[in-house]
Design a protein around this motif. Sequence first.
Motif, PDB file in Angstrom:
ATOM      1  N   UNK A   1     -12.318  -1.033   6.196  1.00 34.93           N
ATOM      2  CA  UNK A   1     -11.020  -0.740   5.510  1.00 34.93           C
ATOM      3  C   UNK A   1     -10.050  -0.838   6.670  1.00 34.93           C
ATOM      4  N   UNK A   2     -10.137  -1.314   7.924  1.00 34.58           N
ATOM      5  CA  UNK A   2      -9.256  -1.492   9.003  1.00 34.58           C
ATOM      6  C   UNK A   2      -8.856  -2.878   8.891  1.00 34.58           C
ATOM      7  N   UNK A   3      -9.505  -3.714   7.996  1.00 31.09           N
ATOM      8  CA  UNK A   3      -8.669  -5.119   7.706  1.00 31.09           C
ATOM      9  C   UNK A   3      -8.512  -5.299   6.293  1.00 31.09           C
ATOM     10  N   UNK A   4      -8.522  -4.075   5.588  1.00 31.94           N
ATOM     11  CA  UNK A   4      -7.995  -4.345   4.268  1.00 31.94           C
ATOM     12  C   UNK A   4      -6.923  -5.358   4.098  1.00 31.94           C
ATOM     13  N   UNK A   5      -7.052  -6.094   2.827  1.00 25.04           N
ATOM     14  CA  UNK A   5      -6.081  -6.863   2.487  1.00 25.04           C
ATOM     15  C   UNK A   5      -4.669  -6.445   2.494  1.00 25.04           C
ATOM     16  N   UNK A   6      -4.434  -5.147   2.306  1.00 23.63           N
ATOM     17  CA  UNK A   6      -3.147  -4.478   2.654  1.00 23.63           C
ATOM     18  C   UNK A   6      -2.898  -3.963   3.711  1.00 23.63           C
TER      19      UNK A   6
ATOM     20  N   UNK B   1       0.726  -1.141  -0.077  1.00 25.04           N
ATOM     21  CA  UNK B   1      -0.025  -0.130   0.142  1.00 25.04           C
ATOM     22  C   UNK B   1       1.012   1.356  -0.082  1.00 25.04           C
ATOM     23  N   UNK B   2       1.967   1.138   0.899  1.00 27.09           N
ATOM     24  CA  UNK B   2       2.693   2.489   0.804  1.00 27.09           C
ATOM     25  C   UNK B   2       3.806   2.566  -0.189  1.00 27.09           C
TER      26      UNK B   2
ATOM     27  N   UNK C   1      -3.698   2.548   5.974  1.00 29.29           N
ATOM     28  CA  UNK C   1      -3.686   2.506   4.422  1.00 29.29           C
ATOM     29  C   UNK C   1      -4.968   1.556   4.148  1.00 29.29           C
ATOM     30  N   UNK C   2      -5.436   1.670   3.134  1.00 28.34           N
ATOM     31  CA  UNK C   2      -6.776   1.201   2.397  1.00 28.34           C
ATOM     32  C   UNK C   2      -6.500   1.083   0.983  1.00 28.34           C
TER      33      UNK C   2
END
Length: 383
Positions: free
Chosen positions: A111-116, A59-60, A98-99
């Motif tokens: 979004x707090x448990x986004x895949x990334x 993500x970053x 990150x999302x």
Amino acid sequence: MKAAVWYGARDVRVTEREVRPPGPDEVLLSVAYCGICGSDLHEYADGPHSVPVGEAHPASGARAPLVLGHEFCGTVTAVGSAVRGLAAGDRVAVEPHYRCGACPRCRAGEYNICRHFGFAGLMGHGGLAEYATVPAYMAHRLPDEVPLEQAALFEPASVALHALRRGGAADSVAVVGLGPVGLLTVLLAARRGVRRIVAADVNPARLALAARLGATEVVDARDARDGDAGLRVRAACGGEGADVAFEVVGSQAALDTCLAATRRGGRTVLVGLGRRLSFDSAALVDNEHSIVASVGYRDTYPELIRLVGTEGLDLRPVVTSVIALDDVVGEGFSALLNGGGDQIKILVSPSAPAQASYPASDPASQEHTPTAPAHAGREGDSR
């Protein structure tokens, strides 16, 4: 700009780095305050745990050496060409999740448990610096009535608020572990109208602060034998046990205390970062206990902005020091690892070493006006 950069365990350096201008969907901000979190401390002490070292975070796009710090706020100095709703001069709190916006959990709003999954300041460059560049979706514009030193506490307060939401409706709660997140859990539980709040810890000063923040009972666990702390918490809840217990340490002893403290049919919420914990599954089944986990937060910043800006909630009693960026290693990380337990939350001010101002009308704030740490305590034992 100056920035506190993680190179490896026990190797954080305040160095000069280039200020990165914002991309089309990013904002550049001048950092006002950044808190030191237990997660930062673990990275400093014996990381890497979350910091990407080999491959860049998806993500970053960043990897070590990495600017630490995910509890930060500041003033926007530039915005990307595609950014709408933010402008230079806006004061913002940073929600550092990150999302990707495209995975199933993001599409469901989780979004707090986004895949990334990741945080600016742990998996990407963060706010222990004079300037930070972040995705615009992380920046929440602040009304005039929200001071920046309060906004710097929105991140740990969000962890507490999300944990309370995960715990569900409750008439009685137990909070085991009174680091910054545990203390903010007490404060927000009281604000939410929980009738009985039992706080447990081994630090008398933190127990006293928990009582001032809204705990109706405190349990000093310094001399507790196996299972005894949990029984004391249960007794403080009228003998029946708490509806919900919050484990905010990440230790076997704290989990055991929570399970012993909850009523039949009760819930334990895991907030602390314990690597491997065990429990008696037969007792869990027989008592129909539930164990749920809580990671990060989602949709919490608007509520905190309202609570602080409109309803007068003050998060600042957990702050014990404000230090300069140049002092972040000696008076921040090293002090927290080696001190005697008197520190709770340290804020870093990149612009000046001056102390934060506290309203004279707030007795709790007066009692916890931040000072330079002479003998700072270990953070990370309790979140």
